[in-house]
Design a protein around this motif. Sequence first.
Motif, short mmCIF file in Angstrom:
data_model
loop_
_atom_site.label_atom_id
_atom_site.label_comp_id
_atom_site.label_asym_id
_atom_site.label_seq_id
_atom_site.Cartn_x
_atom_site.Cartn_y
_atom_site.Cartn_z
N UNK A 1 146.42 59.39 -3.37
CA UNK A 1 146.47 59.08 -4.79
C UNK A 1 146.92 60.33 -5.55
N UNK A 2 147.38 60.13 -6.75
CA UNK A 2 147.82 61.25 -7.58
C UNK A 2 146.63 61.90 -8.28
N UNK A 3 146.74 63.20 -8.53
CA UNK A 3 145.71 63.91 -9.27
C UNK A 3 145.58 63.27 -10.65
N UNK A 4 144.34 63.08 -11.06
CA UNK A 4 144.10 62.41 -12.34
C UNK A 4 143.65 60.98 -12.17
N UNK A 5 143.98 60.38 -11.02
CA UNK A 5 143.51 59.02 -10.72
C UNK A 5 142.05 59.08 -10.28
N UNK A 6 141.34 57.99 -10.46
CA UNK A 6 139.93 57.93 -10.07
C UNK A 6 139.71 56.65 -9.26
N UNK A 7 139.05 56.77 -8.10
CA UNK A 7 138.79 55.61 -7.25
C UNK A 7 137.32 55.60 -6.80
N UNK A 8 136.88 54.42 -6.36
CA UNK A 8 135.54 54.26 -5.81
C UNK A 8 135.61 53.26 -4.68
N UNK A 9 134.60 53.24 -3.84
CA UNK A 9 134.55 52.29 -2.73
C UNK A 9 133.10 51.97 -2.41
N UNK A 10 132.77 50.68 -2.38
CA UNK A 10 131.42 50.29 -2.00
C UNK A 10 131.21 50.54 -0.51
N UNK A 11 132.17 50.11 0.33
CA UNK A 11 132.07 50.34 1.77
C UNK A 11 132.31 51.81 2.05
N UNK A 12 131.31 52.47 2.60
CA UNK A 12 131.25 53.89 2.92
C UNK A 12 131.05 54.77 1.70
N UNK A 13 131.71 54.47 0.59
CA UNK A 13 131.44 55.24 -0.62
C UNK A 13 130.01 55.02 -1.10
N UNK A 14 129.43 53.88 -0.71
CA UNK A 14 128.04 53.57 -1.05
C UNK A 14 127.10 53.73 0.12
N UNK A 15 127.50 54.47 1.13
CA UNK A 15 126.70 54.64 2.36
C UNK A 15 125.64 55.74 2.18
N UNK A 16 124.37 55.44 2.40
CA UNK A 16 123.32 56.46 2.26
C UNK A 16 123.47 57.61 3.24
#
Length: 455
Positions: free
Chosen positions: A391-406
Amino acid sequence: MWTAIAGGIQYIIDMGASVMLPIFVAILSIIVGVKPGKAIRSGLILGVGFVGLSLIVNLMNDQLGPAAEAMSQRFGLSLSIVDIGWPGMSPITWASELAIIAIPLAIAINVVMLLTKLTRVVNIDIWNIWHMAFTGVMAYAVTGNIWIGVLGTAVHAVIAYKLGDLMAPMMVDYYELDGLTVPHGTSSYLAPVAAVVDFIIDKIPGLNKIDFNADTLQEKVGVLGEPVVIGFILGAAIGFLGGYAPDQALPLGINMSAVMVLMPKVVKCIMDGLMPLSERAKKIMNEKFSGESFYIGMDPAILLGDSQVVTAGLIFIPITLLIAVLVPGNRVLPFADLATIGFFIAGAVAVHKGNLFRTLISGILIMTLTIWIANQTVDWVTAIGVTTGSIQAGSVIAALDQGGCPISYVFTQLFTMQNVTGLVVIGVLYAICMVFYVNLSKKRAAALEAEDDEE
């Protein structure tokens, strides 16, 4: 030489699970003694299964994704960061230089743990090593220290194989999949949450007697309880909640009926493709290790053929959006992972033996925990995308799968200490869940042994 090997591995990875796993399974089958013709056929059947699974997942994403987005807009959900889900996060993870190291590292750890009897899981699901790699890749992106990244991958691998051991009795007891287990992904690492819920509900008079599922529903209401009808009702309901007109909502219902009917058939292809390798591997391991039982570690996709998983997955689409609104300070809009919520709650379904009432309670806690952590890791997940050039600098992303992994969250927090309170709370809560899960797994295993002795 290493560069050439790494390039070859990356080339195969880039083809996706539908090509990568059949190649690996066919080669491994031949190595362990399956006849070449049978091994190649098994690999191709496995590939067919994953292609079918991909088609169904894409159907769900294409159909349910816009409906979920329409629902969020209709109810005025102001969540600014979109969840890119596992379809977006897995290729971003594989794009990291650390991910190439993850495959031989995870395999080596598996072999060492087998030899030292620390696990009974023989992992053949190379594609989903990306879950293990993610922990290391995120820690590396945040700290800039590649050795911390390697350690993160190793720690997640060890935990994953132990989770596979703990899941094995549930695989036999509920899914009736003897000799197979799921050591990776959301199904595996979120199942411990359900163990606590199961323990608490068992102690509450009246509540512990409530038990319903799609099968019992079918017995009580006849045709209205059949999976094909449930799929239609839930799909159409999601469409109407999104403000769809009948000419949009009803086709969505038909598509979800197709998912309910076709998913078990697709999963059967995956299982058929794995059987020769699974049977041969079990025979060899039992001969070499004095009759000890071993479990073939597989993709959590093998759990999606269960009607309770698919039903709960559809129910949790609107529930997850509601949870996202209610979680304090949340900025993440569940999107790409909505269509595959089944992955998140499949472990809970097994823990609760298909009881949808208990699964709903567990699922609410599971999705609340996942969304809260995913919100905390937005900057870290974005850093992975930027450092890999995805992704380009300045973009923002999130992910439930793994991004939400305890597991990933706690490990990375240990080296950043950005939120000590969050680290302590999530770390302690997850440790408590693991204690309950270990006890539940032992009880299920003992019950299965007692049944075998009676027979």
